[in-house]
Design an enzyme around this catalytic site. Structure first.
Site, PDB file in Angstrom:
ATOM      1  N   LYS A 192       0.812  -1.277  -0.072  1.00 31.51           N
ATOM      2  CA  LYS A 192      -0.129   0.064  -0.003  1.00 31.51           C
ATOM      3  C   LYS A 192       0.819   1.126  -0.009  1.00 31.51           C
ATOM      4  O   LYS A 192       2.212   1.176   0.179  1.00 31.51           O
ATOM      5  CB  LYS A 192      -0.701  -0.060   1.329  1.00 31.51           C
TER       6      LYS A 192
HETATM    7  C1  LIG Z   1      -5.912  -3.883   0.920  1.00 34.31           C
HETATM    8  C2  LIG Z   1      -7.177  -3.533   0.714  1.00 34.31           C
HETATM    9  C3  LIG Z   1      -8.132  -3.827   1.980  1.00 34.31           C
HETATM   10  C4  LIG Z   1      -7.716  -4.813   3.057  1.00 34.31           C
HETATM   11  O1  LIG Z   1      -6.416  -4.492   3.734  1.00 34.31           O
HETATM   12  P1  LIG Z   1      -5.501  -5.654   4.529  1.00 34.31           P
HETATM   13  O2  LIG Z   1      -4.815  -4.780   5.398  1.00 34.31           O
HETATM   14  O3  LIG Z   1      -4.993  -6.372   3.465  1.00 34.31           O
HETATM   15  O4  LIG Z   1      -6.626  -6.398   5.271  1.00 34.31           O
HETATM   16  C5  LIG Z   1      -9.372  -3.731   1.973  1.00 34.31           C
HETATM   17  N1  LIG Z   1      -9.794  -2.608   0.803  1.00 34.31           N
HETATM   18  C6  LIG Z   1      -9.149  -2.331  -0.006  1.00 34.31           C
HETATM   19  C7  LIG Z   1      -9.975  -1.323  -0.921  1.00 34.31           C
HETATM   20  C8  LIG Z   1      -7.895  -2.631  -0.161  1.00 34.31           C
HETATM   21  O5  LIG Z   1      -7.108  -2.331  -1.180  1.00 34.31           O
END
Ligand SMILES: *Cc1c(COP(=O)(O)O)cnc(C)c1O
Length: 374
Positions: A192
């Site tokens: 991210k």
């Molecule tokens: C990455 C993501 C999640 C989940 O996050 P995690 O930390 O992997 O549980 C939820 N919603 C969106 C849109 C994402 O890109």
């Protein structure tokens, strides 16, 4: 040019940015080791304070990951069986999964063709007396049309949860993602825009009562050790991950700027042959992903792959057509824009340290492909 043999170009190269942040991270990790406080220590608390200030909200609660952030947010509103939560079918699975995991029913609404985000004009038609919340996703780092969404929510007195997992630092009329809805959910999954080196997440809110409830919910529903007033979860922000994130946070704006620069160069190169990602005037897109749309995207993906350039499809199957959601009884054709986009979208490599030379190589392959397929 596309015959040049270059090192493979991945979607994200986390090792390149590590060179920049390695020393501050090691120092921060050592402090945790020496502190003897390994769960909910000073690093987790400091990160909550710093991220809250960065987003522009009074409160932040560190949690285990972005998926938990979504689930805890629904729990904070006592959303469960019999309740409906509106969201987009064009998102990562976790958005819908969180709704179903609390026992509520996901209700999907088609997306806007230009921004790929929830189309606010379609929300009202699915609101019932069971609708409790909207989870709005800021896909690829671009915020959804928050003004209209907040207006509908206010009219029907439903809660707004921002799934800002892809959108830390993104803006809407100068306000950052996670500061507009009742609650904002963030993920620090390594890839991210602000990534830990493991799982981590965070929830933001402007409301003190929600903050207090979320602090309890993430820690087995207890305020005071061994006294439990709510049914919660074990979803605390890991102290080591918090230490890593604290060391990386000062670089976030630089990294976001570099992403925007990569995006700008892509758009400059393709805009005559392709529709570039649309960025409405009042939106600060942070380009978690840079996606293009084309009829023969699978062929382009193969061509890129042949030259050792990665590409990816976010997301190939909209949520309403996922096997796990068959029980909701949606069918092909229910959300034509999401379905069409899923067949045409292709994400190109984008990360802060993507060099101009490497990007030029990606661009040359895409352009050659587009020209020979005209
Ligand atoms: C990455 C993501 C999640 C989940 O996050 P995690 O930390 O992997 O549980 C939820 N919603 C969106 C849109 C994402 O890109």
């Amino acid at each position: 040019m596309s015959n040049h043999s270059l090192t493979p170009i991945p979607m994200v190269d986390l090792k390149e940015e590590l060179a920049l942040v390695r020393n501050p991270i090691l120092a921060s990790l050592t402090e945790v080791l020496d502190s003897g406080e390994y769960i909910l220590g000073t690093k987790a608390a400091q990160l909550e304070e710093d991220v809250a200030r960065y987003i522009g909200v009074p409160y932040a609660v560190g949690v285990g990951n972005g998926t938990d952030a979504l689930q805890l947010s629904l729990m904070a509103f006592d959303i469960g069986p019999g309740d409906e939560v509106i969201t987009t079918p064009f998102t990562f699975f976790a958005t819908g999964e969180a709704i179903a995991q609390v026992g509520a029913t996901p209700v999907f609404v088609d997306i806007d063709e230009a921004t790929y985000n929830l189309d606010p004009s379609r929300i009202e038609e699915v609101i019932t007396d069971r609708t409790k919340a909207i989870i709005v996703v800021h896909l690829y780092g671009q915020m959804a049309e928050m003004k209209s969404i907040m207006e509908v929510a206010k009219k029907y007195q439903i809660k707004v949860i921002e799934d800002a997992c892809q959108a830390i630092g993104s803006e809407y009329n100068g306000v950052r993602a996670g500061a507009i809805g009742d609650i904002g959910c963030f993920s620090f999954f390594p890839s991210k825009n602000l990534g830990a080196y493991g799982d981590a997440g965070l929830i933001t809110t402007n409301q003190q009562s929600l903050y207090e409830k979320l602090m309890q919910l993430r820690n087995h529903g207890s305020e005071q050790k061994y006294y439990h007033t709510l049914l919660g979860m074990n979803s605390r922000l890991d102290e080591f991950q918090a230490a890593i994130l604290l060391a990386k946070l000062p670089y976030l704006d630089i990294f976001l700027h570099q992403r925007k620069e990569v995006a700008r160069r892509y758009t400059e190169s393709f805009h005559q042959q392709l529709r570039p990602p649309s960025v409405p005037q009042n939106r600060g897109h942070t380009f978690h992903q840079y996606c293009i749309e084309l009829d023969n995207r699978d062929e382009l993906a193969l061509e890129l792959n042949k030259h050792k350039v990665a590409s990816a499809i976010y997301y190939p199957i909209p949520l309403h057509l996922q096997v796990a959601f068959q029980y909701l009884k949606y069918k092909e054709g229910d959300f034509p824009i999401a379905e069409k986009t899923a067949k045409r979208i292709l994400a190109l490599p984008i990360y802060p340290m993507l060099s101009i030379q490497k990007q030029a190589y990606v661009i040359s392959i895409v352009k050659e492909f587009l020209e020979s397929n005209r």
